[in-house]
Design an enzyme around this catalytic site. Structure first.
Site, mmCIF file in Angstrom:
data_model
loop_
_atom_site.group_PDB
_atom_site.id
_atom_site.type_symbol
_atom_site.label_atom_id
_atom_site.label_comp_id
_atom_site.label_asym_id
_atom_site.label_seq_id
_atom_site.Cartn_x
_atom_site.Cartn_y
_atom_site.Cartn_z
ATOM 1 N N HIS A 40 -0.208 14.450 9.982
ATOM 2 C CA HIS A 40 0.869 13.867 10.279
ATOM 3 C C HIS A 40 1.396 14.126 11.773
ATOM 4 O O HIS A 40 0.970 15.651 12.300
ATOM 5 C CB HIS A 40 2.087 14.367 9.681
ATOM 6 C CG HIS A 40 2.322 13.813 7.969
ATOM 7 N ND1 HIS A 40 2.480 14.402 7.019
ATOM 8 C CD2 HIS A 40 1.928 12.471 7.779
ATOM 9 C CE1 HIS A 40 2.543 13.476 5.897
ATOM 10 N NE2 HIS A 40 2.219 12.371 6.411
ATOM 11 N N CYS A 57 8.062 19.165 5.979
ATOM 12 C CA CYS A 57 7.576 18.379 4.562
ATOM 13 C C CYS A 57 8.594 18.630 3.320
ATOM 14 O O CYS A 57 8.727 17.762 2.769
ATOM 15 C CB CYS A 57 6.312 18.741 4.146
ATOM 16 S SG CYS A 57 4.874 18.826 5.435
HETATM 17 N N1 GLY Z 1 -0.513 17.076 0.366
HETATM 18 C C1 GLY Z 1 0.115 16.696 1.443
HETATM 19 C C2 GLY Z 1 -0.071 15.219 1.608
HETATM 20 O O1 GLY Z 1 -1.269 14.957 1.803
HETATM 21 O O2 GLY Z 1 0.599 14.250 1.809
#
Ligand code: GLY
Length: 270
Positions: free
Chosen positions: A175, A262
């Site tokens: 991300h 996250c």
């Molecule tokens: N494990 C976090 C994702 O891949 O979204």
């Protein structure tokens, strides 16, 4: 030493956060490279420390129950974008995560008057690719977030006075915010591979130390910067810049490519 007082700023000051407890299925969490499964008990301990740090700033922290059907559902940030005017439900690009957004929507509807959603069948976007600053919303195109998703987000938030700027998540990086975070309204913490792209022109940039790229995903939450433990040279840089840093264990989340941002949605509902 520079002083970083809490400003009245929607990008760093929040009354609420939403988290979700990790499920037993966390061992099936998505990952780019397999370095072993997360230890659930240790992850729960880290998660509790994270929530305690958020609460220590005076915020209300909502803890949602585990969702065993969704191994990555502890990473609630990917399900929504929360702005002062309303919330936008995302459309995650990972097929196994698509249903997580619908699980979050009812929670946000209890807190916000205005909740809208990314609905285009070809639109994909995850909150981890979105960096909100005072003046703009940067969205990194990635393997999880495409141009259609970014364009749809731009249309939804324009009436609320927000401008979206499309940027590029570095190749091979999950991300956009894997590699950066907002430290104060004008300052970004970044990896050099991302800051070298020039996307933070106009911001003050503090680069993480070489070899400590995993330290770039922090969160500024009220008076604290929460950062993953184990990156002493980057921590020294943040201390020297005057930030109040709280280190949180992240070894287990890191095994499935997760970090500080996250683990929560951060907002002040309207
Ligand atoms: N494990 C976090 C994702 O891949 O979204």
């Amino acid at each position: 030493m520079a002083q970083h007082k809490v400003l009245m700023s929607f990008s760093i000051q929040f009354s609420h956060a939403i988290t979700r407890r990790p499920a037993d299925s966390i061992t099936r969490g998505l990952r780019a490279v397999d370095t072993g499964n997360p230890d659930l008990a240790l992850m729960q301990a880290h998660h509790a420390a994270y929530i305690a740090a958020l609460r220590s700033t005076g915020a209300t922290v909502i803890e949602l129950p585990p969702l065993d059907a969704y191994p990555d559902s502890v990473f609630v940030e990917d399900t929504a974008l929360c702005l002062p005017q309303g919330a936008v439900i995302m459309r995650p690009g990972a097929p196994s995560r698509l249903g997580e957004a619908a699980e979050m929507a009812p929670q946000l509807r209890t807190l916000y008057r205005d909740v809208v959603a990314i609905t285009g069948a070809a639109s994909f976007i995850e909150g981890g690719d979105i960096l909100v600053t005072e003046g703009e919303i940067l969205v990194g195109r990635s393997a999880r977030t495409n141009a259609a998703g970014i364009a749809e987000l731009a249309r939804l938030v324009a009436p609320w006075g927000h401008e979206v700027r499309e940027v590029i998540t570095p190749p091979g990086v999950l991300h956009f915010k894997t590699d950066c975070s907002l430290l104060d309204p004008g300052t970004v913490l970044s990896t050099t591979r991302l800051s070298a792209s020039g996307c933070f022109s106009g911001y003050k940039v503090i680069d993480v130390t070489e070899g400590e790229e995993a330290a770039a995903n922090t969160i500024r939450f009220n008076d604290l910067v929460l950062m993953p433990a184990g990156f002493p040279r980057t921590r020294d840089r943040l201390d020297a810049a005057g930030f109040t840093v709280r280190e949180i264990g992240n070894s287990e989340c890191a095994k499935i490519d997760g970090g500080m941002s996250c683990l929560s949605l951060r907002f002040t509902p309207s």
